[in-house]
Each structure stands twice: as C-alpha cells, then as structure tokens.
Design an enzyme around this catalytic site. Structure first.
Site, PDB file in Angstrom:
ATOM      1  N   LYS A 291       1.494   4.304  -2.875  1.00 52.14           N
ATOM      2  CA  LYS A 291       1.361   5.725  -2.528  1.00 52.14           C
ATOM      3  C   LYS A 291       2.638   6.511  -2.853  1.00 52.14           C
ATOM      4  CE  LYS A 291      -2.124   4.863   1.034  1.00 52.14           C
ATOM      5  NZ  LYS A 291      -2.345   4.492   2.432  1.00 52.14           N
TER       6      LYS A 291
ATOM      7  N   GLY B 180     -10.001   6.677   7.129  1.00 52.70           N
ATOM      8  CA  GLY B 180     -11.240   6.958   7.860  1.00 52.70           C
ATOM      9  C   GLY B 180     -12.217   7.724   6.994  1.00 52.70           C
TER      10      GLY B 180
ATOM     11  N   ASP C 191       0.845  -1.199   0.000  1.00 51.72           N
ATOM     12  CA  ASP C 191       0.000   0.000   0.000  1.00 51.72           C
ATOM     13  C   ASP C 191       0.885   1.255   0.000  1.00 51.72           C
ATOM     14  OD1 ASP C 191      -2.748   1.359   0.798  1.00 51.72           O
ATOM     15  OD2 ASP C 191      -1.296   2.052   2.279  1.00 51.72           O
TER      16      ASP C 191
HETATM   17  N1  HSE Z   1      -4.874   0.776   4.477  1.00 54.28           N
HETATM   18  C1  HSE Z   1      -4.471   2.148   4.537  1.00 54.28           C
HETATM   19  C2  HSE Z   1      -3.673   2.397   5.801  1.00 54.28           C
HETATM   20  C3  HSE Z   1      -5.620   3.123   4.564  1.00 54.28           C
HETATM   21  O1  HSE Z   1      -3.573   1.545   6.677  1.00 54.28           O
HETATM   22  O2  HSE Z   1      -3.127   3.486   5.901  1.00 54.28           O
HETATM   23  C4  HSE Z   1      -6.061   3.610   3.241  1.00 54.28           C
HETATM   24  O3  HSE Z   1      -5.050   4.058   2.425  1.00 54.28           O
END
Ligand code: HSE
Length: 437
Positions: free
Chosen positions: A202, A309, A198
C-alpha cells in the site's frame, strides 16, 4: 446510455459492489447508467442473497474480459494470478479496469500501466489502499499542486486492531492474534498483514502517486509487528508513546540534510513505530486506517476511515467505476485524462534503510553490575548516537532491564552500536529495537 460492467469475483467486496450498483436510489444519478452485465464466480450453485439479473453469473472469467459488450472490468478476486493475467487481457481487449488488488498493482503496476497507456485505457485502484478512504483520488486529483514531503499511514486494519488490543489489555502479540483470528478480525494465514507486507504494497502505491514515479517493491523496507511485546507497549506508554505499524514515504530532499545520501531521494518503510500520544495518528485505533499527508503549501492533511469491509471498500470501487463512466459519457476524443491515468514511467530513487535518520527505542536485559549503563553510553557515543533518555525500571531475576530512547541518528550508526553491544559480556539480550516517530 448504459455502461456494462463485468465483475470478477463476488466475495465480500464483490457482493458489496453489486449491492450498491443494484440499489442506485438516493445515490448519484450516474449510477442508474451502470449495468451489471456479467459476474465471474468460482461456484454458480452457491446460494446468494443478492438479487442479480438473470444469467449474469459465469465461471468463465476469461469470457468476461474478452466480451465485446463490456466497457469496464472490475477485478475483485484478489491474489496475483489469475488476477494479473485477467487485468492484462481486459486491457488488451480495450476494457477499462477497476481493481482493489494492491498486491498486483504493487508488483506488476509498470506492466499494467504501460499496457493501459498504450491502449488508452484507465486502470483505477481507489479500493487498493485504505478501503473506503478516498486517498488515491486525493493524491491524484486534489493534491498534485503540492510538493509532498511525507505520507504516513496506518494502512493495515488487522495489525492496528492487534496493537490496539495489546495496548488496552496489556496482552501479548500471540495471544491477541489467536483471539483476533477466532473473532474473524485476522485471516487464518495472517502473514501478509502481521509481517507488514500488505502495508508495504500500500505505501509503495501511495508513494508512487505522491512522488510521481514508480517504486520497486523490493526497495520498501519492511518489518512486521511480531516482535512487539507487551513490555514494549508498557514502556512506550510510560514514555508518552503508543506503538503503531506505520507505513512511511518521505522525500528526503525536502528538508535538507536529514539523510547522509544526497543522491538518494525517497525513503519508504514499514515498521512498528513509537508514536507520540499527541500525534494525530496516535488515536487511530482498532480496525480503522488513517493517512497523514504533509506537503507544501497544504500543510498537514489527515484522512481517516474504515480500511476494509464490504461497504467501505465497495464505496471506493464504485467511485472508480463512476469516474470512468463520467469520462466515457463526456469525452468525445479518447485522450487519457491527465489526472486519472498513469503519467510517470521513471523509477524513484529510494535511500537504503542505513541512511534513514530517525529516533530509536531499545530495550536491553543486562547483568546488574556496576558500569553497564556507562558502557552502553560509551558505545553509543562512539558511534555518534546521542541518547535522549535512559531508564532502568526493573529487575527480572538476575537481570536488569534498561530502556533507551535516542535523539535523531543515522540508522547505520545505531545498528553498528547495537552489533557491538550484543557482543558485550554484561549484555544478556537486546530484547527489542523500535523506531520512534
Ligand atoms: N488485510 C487488510 C487489513 C484489509 O487488515 O487492513 C484489506 O486491505
């Protein structure tokens, strides 16, 4: 004039977005011109607390992206498919797109932005990185006049929550992960978060904006937090560091000869990192995210806030909707806005991880015999790895525990030394290797 919104998905972020759009009072007046026209959901019969206008719900998501009445499609279903196909279909049908989908943008951004540019369409993604933190707009619109040197982020709340609890409770990774899942702070399948994937999506997006080029996701070096132990957190603490999962994009050409690879330009990586306790990112704890941008002439700039959130992410989604609505309202000739559309087509050159120059922390379990520290020192020295500190702190049964921190070193040289050390008879185990900021 009302701008008609087609919302795909009414999960946490979708419902948060609808909530803002349905209660425009005391917010920017432009919100009063935004109308929720259709909402695509999986199950219409599910009970919902939202007071949506009558008959907006449908399970036919395709009918939303092809509806001639709709101006802006907001994709909040997540996942790769059908999200990618729906975004492309919306573009083909002349809809502007707002998405929170970092996975789709990091993998299919080129295809999506090429299609959008051809059609004169905006694809906006503020919610894809950092939840409520306006980092995309900051990079696109506020910092373009700077030469960006580094973007360093804590961009995954789940892993930051886990590492923070490991730090404060002295607990091990598996134990905290299980509890975080029970409390709803980690997904049932936490792979994308804990393996750093993730965060890799990003930082690929942030690097693309910061450095004005496309990034191939496979060029982003990625390590998760599964290997971080309570012992490492404890040693790091004693040495003056905290351990954070950092996502780092750096222009290697901006400060001369930090890398050996002159022709390469960027290094992009995600890994657990020892961060000095005095560093601005060291005190970003729990589910919070922060992104530190360093550039010339801006210097250091840090954005801090909630990275996930309903409310924070919806705030980012609606800011994109408002930006598009503002353009649609004021533009008579539809020329792509140079600060809001994608203006780069080339791919950035990314240095291989072996060329990275960084400090390392390593923990060894060794036989407690004379000369072990000497052998480690010689092996590192032979590979031009200079040591900043060597600490032998404890004995585990028959084994001694030795922790070293290096000076800046080329990663390839360090890894060669480690390969040799692994073969040494007196070394039981290379228990961990972490990079140091
Ligand atoms: N899964 C992500 C996190 C949240 O834990 O930051 C959404 O990008």
């Amino acid at each position: 004039m009302a701008f008609k919104i087609g919302l795909l998905g009414l999960g946490t972020v979708g419902a948060g977005t609808a909530e803002i759009l349905l209660s425009p009072e005391n917010r920017h007046p432009l919100l009063q011109e935004l109308e929720i026209y259709r909402v695509g959901v999986r199950d219409i019969s599910r009970s919902r607390s939202l007071q949506l206008p009558q008959n907006v719900l449908t399970t036919d998501l395709e009918s939303i992206v092809t509806d001639p009445e709709i101006d802006i499609v907001v994709e909040l279903i997540g996942g790769l498919e059908p999200a990618r196909s729906l975004i492309l279909k919306a573009i083909a049908n002349g809809k502007h797109v707002v998405t929170a989908n970092k996975a789709v943008i990091a993998r299919y951004g080129s295809e999506i932005f090429d299609a959008a540019n051809e059609k004169g369409i905006y694809v906006m993604l503020e919610a894809a990185v950092g939840g409520g933190i306006p980092v995309i707009q900051t990079l696109k619109q506020s910092l373009g006049q700077n030469r960006i040197q580094t973007v360093t982020g804590i961009v995954n709340g789940t892993t930051n929550y886990i590492l923070t609890r490991m730090q404060t409770e002295g607990a091990d990774f598996a134990e905290v992960l299980a509890d975080a899942q029970k409390l709803g702070f980690a997904e049932a399948d936490p792979t994308a978060d804990v393996d750093g994937l993730d965060a890799a999506d990003k930082i690929a997006i942030l690097a693309s904006l910061a450095f004005g080029g496309r990034i191939k996701l496979e060029d982003v070096y990625c390590e998760g937090i599964g290997q971080v132990s309570a012992a490492d957190i404890d040693y790091a603490d004693k040495l003056g560091f905290v351990i954070k999962l950092l996502a780092i994009a750096r222009d290697n050409t901006s400060d001369g000869d930090r890398t050996g690879g002159e022709s390469e330009q960027l290094s992009i990586r995600v890994h657990p990192t020892l961060v000095p306790k005095t560093h601005p990112l060291a005190n970003v704890n729990g589910v919070y995210n922060a992104i530190l941008v360093e550039g010339e002439p801006i210097g250091q700039l840090m954005l801090y806030g909630r990275g996930a959130g309903a409310g924070p992410t919806a705030s980012a989604v609606v800011s994109d909707i408002m930006n598009i609505a503002a353009i649609l309202k004021t533009e008579t000739i539809p020329i792509p806005h140079p600060l809001l559309s994608c203006t780069h087509q080339h791919y950035c050159k990314i240095a291989p991880i072996e060329e990275l120059v960084t400090r390392f922390y390593a923990r060894f379990l060794t036989r407690d015999t004379p000369g072990v520290i000497g052998m480690l020192g010689t092996c590192f020295g032979d590979r031009k790895v200079s040591l900043e500190s060597v600490v032998q702190t404890g004995i585990h049964g028959e084994l001694a525990e030795i922790v070293v921190v290096t000076h800046d070193v080329r990663e390839g040289n360090f890894q060669q030394a480690i390969d040799e050390i692994r073969q040494m008879e007196s070394i039981d185990k290379v228990a961990s290797i972490l990079r140091v900021l």
